[in-house]
Motif scaffolding. Sequence first.
Motif, mmCIF file in Angstrom:
data_model
loop_
_atom_site.group_PDB
_atom_site.id
_atom_site.type_symbol
_atom_site.label_atom_id
_atom_site.label_comp_id
_atom_site.label_asym_id
_atom_site.label_seq_id
_atom_site.Cartn_x
_atom_site.Cartn_y
_atom_site.Cartn_z
ATOM 1 N N UNK A 1 0.846 -1.193 0.000
ATOM 2 C CA UNK A 1 0.000 0.000 0.000
ATOM 3 C C UNK A 1 0.880 1.242 0.000
ATOM 4 N N UNK A 2 0.516 2.215 -0.826
ATOM 5 C CA UNK A 2 1.291 3.455 -0.907
ATOM 6 C C UNK A 2 1.275 4.006 -2.314
ATOM 7 N N UNK A 3 1.579 5.279 -2.438
ATOM 8 C CA UNK A 3 1.598 5.941 -3.729
ATOM 9 C C UNK A 3 2.513 5.211 -4.714
ATOM 10 N N UNK A 4 1.975 4.911 -5.902
ATOM 11 C CA UNK A 4 2.789 4.244 -6.920
ATOM 12 C C UNK A 4 2.591 4.932 -8.266
ATOM 13 N N UNK A 5 2.672 6.251 -8.264
ATOM 14 C CA UNK A 5 2.491 7.012 -9.500
ATOM 15 C C UNK A 5 3.800 7.690 -9.920
ATOM 16 N N UNK A 6 4.915 7.173 -9.447
ATOM 17 C CA UNK A 6 6.199 7.826 -9.695
ATOM 18 C C UNK A 6 6.905 7.239 -10.908
ATOM 19 N N UNK B 1 9.805 -2.095 -21.567
ATOM 20 C CA UNK B 1 8.976 -0.947 -21.193
ATOM 21 C C UNK B 1 8.441 -1.217 -19.794
ATOM 22 N N UNK B 2 8.607 -0.241 -18.896
ATOM 23 C CA UNK B 2 8.138 -0.403 -17.514
ATOM 24 C C UNK B 2 7.262 0.769 -17.118
ATOM 25 N N UNK B 3 6.204 0.468 -16.370
ATOM 26 C CA UNK B 3 5.361 1.508 -15.784
ATOM 27 C C UNK B 3 4.888 1.009 -14.428
ATOM 28 N N UNK B 4 4.714 1.936 -13.489
ATOM 29 C CA UNK B 4 4.138 1.585 -12.197
ATOM 30 C C UNK B 4 2.621 1.739 -12.278
ATOM 31 N N UNK B 5 1.901 0.772 -11.758
ATOM 32 C CA UNK B 5 0.445 0.782 -11.782
ATOM 33 C C UNK B 5 -0.086 1.083 -10.391
ATOM 34 N N UNK B 6 -1.082 1.948 -10.334
ATOM 35 C CA UNK B 6 -1.702 2.338 -9.070
ATOM 36 C C UNK B 6 -2.320 3.711 -9.234
ATOM 37 N N UNK B 7 -3.383 3.961 -8.497
ATOM 38 C CA UNK B 7 -4.101 5.222 -8.656
ATOM 39 C C UNK B 7 -4.028 6.020 -7.368
ATOM 40 N N UNK B 8 -3.771 7.329 -7.511
ATOM 41 C CA UNK B 8 -3.699 8.188 -6.331
ATOM 42 C C UNK B 8 -3.292 9.578 -6.726
ATOM 43 N N UNK B 9 -2.358 10.148 -6.006
ATOM 44 C CA UNK B 9 -1.876 11.503 -6.245
ATOM 45 C C UNK B 9 -3.003 12.495 -6.035
ATOM 46 N N UNK B 10 -2.803 13.735 -6.495
ATOM 47 C CA UNK B 10 -3.756 14.801 -6.201
ATOM 48 C C UNK B 10 -5.079 14.643 -6.918
ATOM 49 N N UNK B 11 -5.161 13.739 -7.907
ATOM 50 C CA UNK B 11 -6.431 13.518 -8.584
ATOM 51 C C UNK B 11 -7.505 13.001 -7.656
ATOM 52 N N UNK B 12 -7.108 12.452 -6.509
ATOM 53 C CA UNK B 12 -8.079 11.881 -5.587
ATOM 54 C C UNK B 12 -9.070 12.904 -5.056
ATOM 55 N N UNK C 1 -14.150 5.014 -11.127
ATOM 56 C CA UNK C 1 -13.437 3.860 -11.675
ATOM 57 C C UNK C 1 -13.243 2.757 -10.641
ATOM 58 N N UNK C 2 -13.447 3.067 -9.365
ATOM 59 C CA UNK C 2 -13.467 2.017 -8.354
ATOM 60 C C UNK C 2 -12.128 1.584 -7.808
ATOM 61 N N UNK C 3 -11.172 2.523 -7.690
ATOM 62 C CA UNK C 3 -9.870 2.163 -7.128
ATOM 63 C C UNK C 3 -9.850 2.537 -5.648
ATOM 64 N N UNK C 4 -9.771 1.558 -4.805
ATOM 65 C CA UNK C 4 -9.841 1.747 -3.358
ATOM 66 C C UNK C 4 -8.448 1.782 -2.753
ATOM 67 N N UNK C 5 -8.249 2.700 -1.806
ATOM 68 C CA UNK C 5 -6.921 2.873 -1.210
ATOM 69 C C UNK C 5 -6.432 1.615 -0.514
ATOM 70 N N UNK C 6 -7.344 0.890 0.119
ATOM 71 C CA UNK C 6 -6.917 -0.285 0.884
ATOM 72 C C UNK C 6 -6.690 -1.510 0.002
ATOM 73 N N UNK C 7 -7.526 -1.665 -1.029
ATOM 74 C CA UNK C 7 -7.538 -2.931 -1.759
ATOM 75 C C UNK C 7 -6.985 -2.864 -3.176
ATOM 76 N N UNK C 8 -6.778 -1.663 -3.728
ATOM 77 C CA UNK C 8 -6.328 -1.608 -5.113
ATOM 78 C C UNK C 8 -4.948 -2.234 -5.272
ATOM 79 N N UNK C 9 -4.716 -2.782 -6.438
ATOM 80 C CA UNK C 9 -3.419 -3.375 -6.756
ATOM 81 C C UNK C 9 -2.403 -2.273 -7.001
ATOM 82 N N UNK C 10 -1.186 -2.527 -6.622
ATOM 83 C CA UNK C 10 -0.062 -1.619 -6.914
ATOM 84 C C UNK C 10 1.087 -2.489 -7.392
ATOM 85 N N UNK C 11 1.571 -2.202 -8.602
ATOM 86 C CA UNK C 11 2.527 -3.126 -9.200
ATOM 87 C C UNK C 11 3.558 -2.405 -10.041
ATOM 88 N N UNK C 12 4.686 -3.083 -10.222
ATOM 89 C CA UNK C 12 5.630 -2.772 -11.291
ATOM 90 C C UNK C 12 5.270 -3.682 -12.451
#
Length: 701
Positions: free
Chosen positions: A80-85, A546-557, A566-577
């Motif tokens: 869990x944590x920001x993965x938009x970098x 090609x690599x990208x980090x997947x996860x939703x957050x940042x100031x768009x929240x 779109x249904x991305x929940x802070x607790x349960x959403x996937x965060x991946x490389x």
Amino acid sequence: MGRSMNRVRRIGRLGAIVGFAMLMGQAAPRGAERLLDDSDGRDWAAFGRTFGEQHFSPLADIDETNIGRLKLAWYADLPVGNSVSGPLAVDGVLYTATGYSVVRAFEATSGKLLWEYDPHAAEAAGHKLRQGWGIRGLAWWNGKLYVGTQDGRLVAIDAKSGKEIWSALTVGKDDTRFISGAPRVFDGKVIIGHGGADVGDIRGYVTTYDAETGKMLWRFYTVPGNPADGFEDKAMEMAATTWAGEYWKYGGGGTVWNAMTYDAGSDTVYIGTGNGAPWNWRIRSAGKGDNLFLSSIVALDAKTGAYKWHYQTNPGESWDYNAAMDMQLADLMIAGRKRQVLMTAPKNGFFYVIDRTNGKLISAEPIAKVNWATRIDLNTGRPVEVANMRYEDKSQTILWPGPNGAHNWMPMAYDPRNAVVYIPKLELPGTYDDRGIDGKTWKRIPGAANDAAVNINLDSTLPGAGTSALLAWDVVKQKQVWSVPTPGFWNGGTMATAGNLVFQGQADGRFNAYAAATGKPLWSFDAQVGVLAPPITYRAGGRQYVTVLAGFGSSGALFGEKVARFGWDARTQLRRVLTFALDGTAKLPPAPPPFKAQPIADPTFRADARLAATGASVYGVRCLVCHGLDVKAAGLAPDLRASPVPQDKAAFESVVHDGALVPNGMPRFEELTQAELDGVRQYLRTAAHGFAMTAQKKASR
């Protein structure tokens, strides 16, 4: 000898250092050559790949003819944590910085985790945790990684072992400054800025350190301080003439929280500065003056930090139209003349092409709906503002774009072969007024997430509001090449390649590739979660990835339903490389069902409109930026309409007042009174009750 000297002339001052070292049989600085704009693309060693921040790769193994063979090569789950970098890739190793600056190294060909470094920034941040959503990227130089932290440290890490080499506190321990942006490196130095002007009386600056030792080399302030204390340099003395009243008491703002670009040929650092503090010009500067260097591009001597020139996009800034979006460098033929240019699309809706040798404006045209100015005067470089855009008559003024901007921090990409930029464009107006705000008595609310010097609302009811697009824009002609609508209001950073491709992740969970010439969709991957991070590409083991980090957050929240749908929940959403290659063979597990907030029973709820109104005020200035408009969170923080915590007084106060979840990124608000705590609880329970009633009505239809 002749070939080496031609190489020296071609790549400029820093290239000369590399070339001379090679001629003399000495070791060149590790990292210098791969950061030049004409480097071979094997590595992605900086946030924008190179000093010029173009987000373009010359690699073309993956191209428009074989993109259909691009498959997942490997993936790695993240906590869990920001993965938009933005990640980096150097010498076959992939580096990521996610959450509160947790840095990881992966074997680029397999995804094997090599090491992990955690600075424990959330625990150290204190009140700095109240603004900012984690880190956006990191830097690499000479075998070291550099990352900023929420508590304001700049940390150097050994790239092989993950061990900390040095750490420097770049801000005041107890001020509201924090770091969310990626550091930049150049010529043996590392530069960092900070955020925090929206929540405190902050005077912006950038600081440069010796990349090897962490010794501070120079600091440049972006706005002047109290004249009675004297000025640090001639630039601050000059800037002070553009301010009025007792401006220094408010800090001034101008933070460099994101954009910094280095020109190796002229040894110049360009910084993009933020909005005013407070936003309201009439409070901040008695409604007078341009307020330098707010909302500006400022050129500095890279050795000394001395001022060279500036260009201000919004004199007397009043709308959060900061100029902290990415700046890219290029050499272009314009009107029959070769020009060294800097390009940027700041929040205000215009795309600027500036002569980077002297700061003179070459061209500026709108890329989105703009109603605050009719044009940018090419003779003066100043915008021609529309009447009452500064809400002078106290009426509510609708501005396109709103404070989110027509382009936010998600970087654009520039293809130097065709002089086209690919911009993640946003469309959402804002309403501004300062009714009920007395400039003589206004004071910042301690701990608030905004300065409350302007009344602001985001208006999504107007035609076209709350939409986004991927825009291809001809830099020389200043005109649209093509535009592709993207889902929702918040879209991801872009990358262009010599394979005639443009990559971008999107809010709906797709990671896409488009034909660079036409915008035709060529490839799409279901990432199972929103993708906002800028992608990168590199070569490892003789293969392009090609690599990208997947996860939703940042100031768009904070934009509520526009992105929460779109249904991305802070607790349960996937965060991946996610890492791709031609003919990759990895497969993701089946996607979990989309998150949909479900009402929960609250049998002890009793309506209390007055208490809820008290809580709504507290929520608006302290909680909204993470938990969203109308308590509709969008992946950054939990959806509190569906949380049992507000129902339990002790649990709620342990989290909000006592800081039980600080390690998870939830700040503590120990200054809230019992009445304010009770009010916020009531407001959240009221929102949850309304949510439950709405769901019940829908179910009974």
